[in-house]
Design an enzyme around this catalytic site. Structure first.
Site, mmCIF file in Angstrom:
data_model
loop_
_atom_site.group_PDB
_atom_site.id
_atom_site.type_symbol
_atom_site.label_atom_id
_atom_site.label_comp_id
_atom_site.label_asym_id
_atom_site.label_seq_id
_atom_site.Cartn_x
_atom_site.Cartn_y
_atom_site.Cartn_z
ATOM 1 N N ASP A 101 0.827 -1.209 0.000
ATOM 2 C CA ASP A 101 0.000 0.000 0.000
ATOM 3 C C ASP A 101 0.858 1.254 0.000
ATOM 4 O O ASP A 101 0.651 2.157 -0.798
ATOM 5 C CB ASP A 101 -0.975 0.010 1.186
ATOM 6 C CG ASP A 101 -0.318 -0.253 2.539
ATOM 7 O OD1 ASP A 101 0.910 -0.507 2.593
ATOM 8 O OD2 ASP A 101 -1.026 -0.215 3.560
ATOM 9 N N ASP A 104 6.811 4.149 3.582
ATOM 10 C CA ASP A 104 7.062 5.332 4.410
ATOM 11 C C ASP A 104 8.564 5.350 4.700
ATOM 12 O O ASP A 104 9.351 5.825 3.874
ATOM 13 C CB ASP A 104 6.181 5.236 5.656
ATOM 14 C CG ASP A 104 6.274 6.451 6.562
ATOM 15 O OD1 ASP A 104 6.955 7.415 6.200
ATOM 16 O OD2 ASP A 104 5.664 6.430 7.645
ATOM 17 N N ASP A 160 -5.603 2.252 6.788
ATOM 18 C CA ASP A 160 -6.446 2.406 7.976
ATOM 19 C C ASP A 160 -5.819 3.230 9.085
ATOM 20 O O ASP A 160 -4.620 3.527 9.081
ATOM 21 C CB ASP A 160 -6.733 1.024 8.564
ATOM 22 C CG ASP A 160 -5.509 0.450 9.293
ATOM 23 O OD1 ASP A 160 -4.394 0.516 8.737
ATOM 24 O OD2 ASP A 160 -5.661 -0.024 10.431
HETATM 25 P P1 IMP Z 1 7.444 1.781 6.748
HETATM 26 O O1 IMP Z 1 8.041 0.521 7.299
HETATM 27 O O2 IMP Z 1 7.824 2.988 7.573
HETATM 28 O O3 IMP Z 1 7.705 1.980 5.288
HETATM 29 O O4 IMP Z 1 5.879 1.718 6.978
HETATM 30 C C1 IMP Z 1 5.138 0.720 6.443
HETATM 31 C C2 IMP Z 1 3.740 0.548 6.982
HETATM 32 O O5 IMP Z 1 3.291 1.597 7.868
HETATM 33 C C3 IMP Z 1 2.793 0.590 5.814
HETATM 34 O O6 IMP Z 1 2.751 -0.660 5.147
HETATM 35 C C4 IMP Z 1 1.510 0.979 6.484
HETATM 36 O O7 IMP Z 1 0.876 -0.170 7.013
HETATM 37 C C5 IMP Z 1 1.928 1.899 7.601
HETATM 38 N N1 IMP Z 1 1.809 3.305 7.171
HETATM 39 C C6 IMP Z 1 2.822 4.169 6.906
HETATM 40 N N2 IMP Z 1 2.348 5.381 6.540
HETATM 41 C C7 IMP Z 1 0.996 5.269 6.564
HETATM 42 C C8 IMP Z 1 -0.081 6.201 6.258
HETATM 43 O O8 IMP Z 1 0.095 7.375 5.902
HETATM 44 N N3 IMP Z 1 -1.344 5.699 6.413
HETATM 45 C C9 IMP Z 1 -1.607 4.434 6.803
HETATM 46 N N4 IMP Z 1 -0.640 3.536 7.078
HETATM 47 C C10 IMP Z 1 0.650 3.953 6.968
HETATM 48 MG MG MG Z 2 1.162 -2.142 4.904
#
Ligand code: IMP
Ligand code: MG
Length: 180
Positions: A101, A104, A160
């Site tokens: 999805d 980040d 979500d």
């Molecule tokens: P990362 O490991 O920091 O890249 O974050 C990954 C996970 O954090 C994503 O797969 C989402 O489940 C959640 N996430 C990060 N940013 C958002 C957002 O803006 N809305 C909803 N979920 C988020």
């Molecule tokens: Mg996710």
């Protein structure tokens, strides 16, 4: 949901998403014409994107799902990920596309990518609907990106807050910001 005071402005509308999903599907269909892909959806956030993207791919693709949970708090990932639901299909020799999805920090995908590569796929690429600009702390290629967005917390189209808003058709800013 329409009068929910925490629902902010639309970041990407349902129509814009639909148009971009068609483009991504065409691009993947072209790139994988000679090697039908196995689409691996990362639950739960990618379920809406995967459902639409899979139907925009004109190849005999296979699908599987996995679910991961991050150690640490709900949204600040530590980078260490626990596989909560594993794949049913063996990846050996397969052309895998991980469908996410949102990227980040990138720590979740970085971990997932390494763990899937260890299973001997013939190739592995990543397709994410969203990528937050300038937030990545892990360095790896993301071959297919739907939209680059500002680093705000967004909801809808599968994403979500505490299991809510996944069924919103548009992507919107969540006005309470990033949940702790
Ligand atoms: P990362 O490991 O920091 O890249 O974050 C990954 C996970 O954090 C994503 O797969 C989402 O489940 C959640 N996430 C990060 N940013 C958002 C957002 O803006 N809305 C909803 N979920 C988020
Ligand atoms: Mg996710």
């Amino acid at each position: 949901m329409a009068n929910d005071p925490l629902l902010g402005p639309v970041v990407v509308s349902a129509d814009e998403i639909a148009a971009r999903v068609v483009e991504l599907g065409a691009e993947i269909s072209k790139d994988y014409a000679e090697r039908p892909p196995l689409l691996v959806g990362v639950l739960k956030g990618a379920f809406v994107f995967l459902a639409d993207l899979a139907r925009a791919i004109s190849l005999p693709a296979e699908l599987d799902f996995m679910a991961v949970a991050s150690y640490g708090t709900a949204t600040k990932t530590s980078g260490v990920v626990r596989i909560v639901k594993d794949l049913d299909i063996d990846l050996t020799g397969r052309h895998v596309i991980v469908i996410e999805d949102i990227v980040d920090s990138g720590l979740t995908l970085s971990y997932l990518r390494k763990s899937l590569l260890a299973r001997g796929p013939e190739s592995l690429s990543i397709c994410t609907l969203l990528k937050k600009t300038g937030q990545q702390r892990a360095d790896f290629d993301v071959e297919y990106v739907g939209f680059e967005i500002d680093p705000e917390f967004v909801i809808g189209y599968g994403l979500d807050v505490a299991e809510r808003y996944r069924n919103l058709p548009d992507l919107r800013v969540y006005l309470a910001g990033e949940p702790e």
